[in-house]
Design a protein around this motif. Structure first.
Motif, PDB file in Angstrom:
ATOM      1  N   THR A   1      -0.977 -17.070  63.986  1.00 54.66           N
ATOM      2  CA  THR A   1       0.394 -17.123  64.517  1.00 54.66           C
ATOM      3  C   THR A   1       0.795 -18.560  64.812  1.00 54.66           C
ATOM      4  O   THR A   1       1.882 -19.005  64.427  1.00 54.66           O
ATOM      5  CB  THR A   1       0.513 -16.273  65.802  1.00 54.66           C
TER       6      THR A   1
ATOM      7  N   ALA B   1       3.651  -4.484  60.290  1.00 51.57           N
ATOM      8  CA  ALA B   1       4.150  -4.877  61.609  1.00 51.57           C
ATOM      9  C   ALA B   1       5.014  -3.784  62.219  1.00 51.57           C
ATOM     10  O   ALA B   1       4.877  -3.466  63.407  1.00 51.57           O
ATOM     11  CB  ALA B   1       4.942  -6.178  61.502  1.00 51.57           C
TER      12      ALA B   1
ATOM     13  N   PHE C   1      -3.222  -8.506  66.827  1.00 47.75           N
ATOM     14  CA  PHE C   1      -2.102  -9.317  67.309  1.00 47.75           C
ATOM     15  C   PHE C   1      -1.552  -8.790  68.629  1.00 47.75           C
ATOM     16  O   PHE C   1      -1.410  -7.585  68.810  1.00 47.75           O
ATOM     17  CB  PHE C   1      -0.971  -9.347  66.274  1.00 47.75           C
TER      18      PHE C   1
ATOM     19  N   MET D   1      -3.291  -6.140  61.849  1.00 47.20           N
ATOM     20  CA  MET D   1      -2.213  -5.973  62.822  1.00 47.20           C
ATOM     21  C   MET D   1      -2.722  -5.634  64.213  1.00 47.20           C
ATOM     22  O   MET D   1      -2.148  -6.058  65.210  1.00 47.20           O
ATOM     23  CB  MET D   1      -1.246  -4.874  62.377  1.00 47.20           C
TER      24      MET D   1
ATOM     25  N   THR E   1       4.814 -14.211  64.507  1.00 43.55           N
ATOM     26  CA  THR E   1       4.392 -14.295  63.109  1.00 43.55           C
ATOM     27  C   THR E   1       5.547 -13.899  62.194  1.00 43.55           C
ATOM     28  O   THR E   1       5.834 -14.588  61.205  1.00 43.55           O
ATOM     29  CB  THR E   1       3.166 -13.397  62.864  1.00 43.55           C
TER      30      THR E   1
ATOM     31  N   LEU F   1       2.615 -10.938  67.197  1.00 45.05           N
ATOM     32  CA  LEU F   1       3.194 -10.219  66.063  1.00 45.05           C
ATOM     33  C   LEU F   1       4.645 -10.639  65.842  1.00 45.05           C
ATOM     34  O   LEU F   1       5.041 -10.968  64.720  1.00 45.05           O
ATOM     35  CB  LEU F   1       3.097  -8.708  66.293  1.00 45.05           C
TER      36      LEU F   1
END
Length: 196
Positions: A20, A77, A51, A48, A59, A56
């Protein structure tokens, strides 16, 4: 470019926070390094669960800021975030929606969850997050609730007295100008939100 080339060759060597931070830094600098974004996006889509909500959303923000639309990442996501949005702070909710809107990507289940959060906790949104979310909701259709649009417009009206920065004002005015007719009901009087 050497760092980007190295990172692109070894994307799984970075934990979620490091990935990230790397994407965020490149996006903030306005440097779109295709192989880096490609590799880290693919890696992130596979991980995923690693995160944080902020990680998330940041990113996706970095990808959207650089115009990198990776459907695998967006779908992963959305699937990871939608059932857990109540754990997301308001800014992360808004950033997530902004990213999908910026990439012109519709995802009904995610947007329904975003709208539910906007309606259930509008007071959590400050001027920045309310204007950002209102802008995103004005550009997406699938899953967008007129109640959420009204909640964010009303919230923006409440926080506008503390002053809006230029970008927030532009987001808000742009969103209000693009609101569909059914969302615009109540803009005048007490039901919606047009002022800012």
């Amino acid at each position: 470019d050497e760092l980007a080339t190295f990172a692109a060759a070894t994307p799984d060597a970075f934990n979620a926070q490091e990935a990230t931070n790397l994407l965020w830094a490149f996006a903030t600098l306005g440097r779109r390094h295709g192989p880096l974004f490609e590799a880290l996006s693919a890696s992130a889509a596979r991980r995923m669960g690693d995160f944080t909500p902020q990680g998330l959303s940041q990113t996706l923000w970095a990808c959207a800021k650089c115009g990198v639309r990776k459907n695998e990442l967006l779908l992963a996501a959305a699937s990871a975030a939608a059932p857990q949005l109540s754990r997301y702070d308001a800014q992360s909710v808004a950033t997530l929606a902004w990213s999908f809107a910026s990439l012109d990507t519709e995802h009904g289940p995610l947007l329904r969850a975003v709208c539910a959060e906007a309606v259930s906790r509008p007071a959590d949104f400050d001027a920045a997050s309310a204007s950002q979310l209102l802008w995103a909701l004005s550009r997406l259709r699938d899953g967008v609730s007129p109640l959420a649009v009204r909640a964010m417009a009303a919230r923006l009206r409440e926080v506008a007295t503390s002053g809006l920065q230029a970008q927030q004002l532009l987001y808000a005015l742009g969103a209000l100008a693009k609101m569909p007719a059914d969302s615009a009901e109540g803009r005048e009087g007490g039901g919606g939100g047009g002022g800012g």
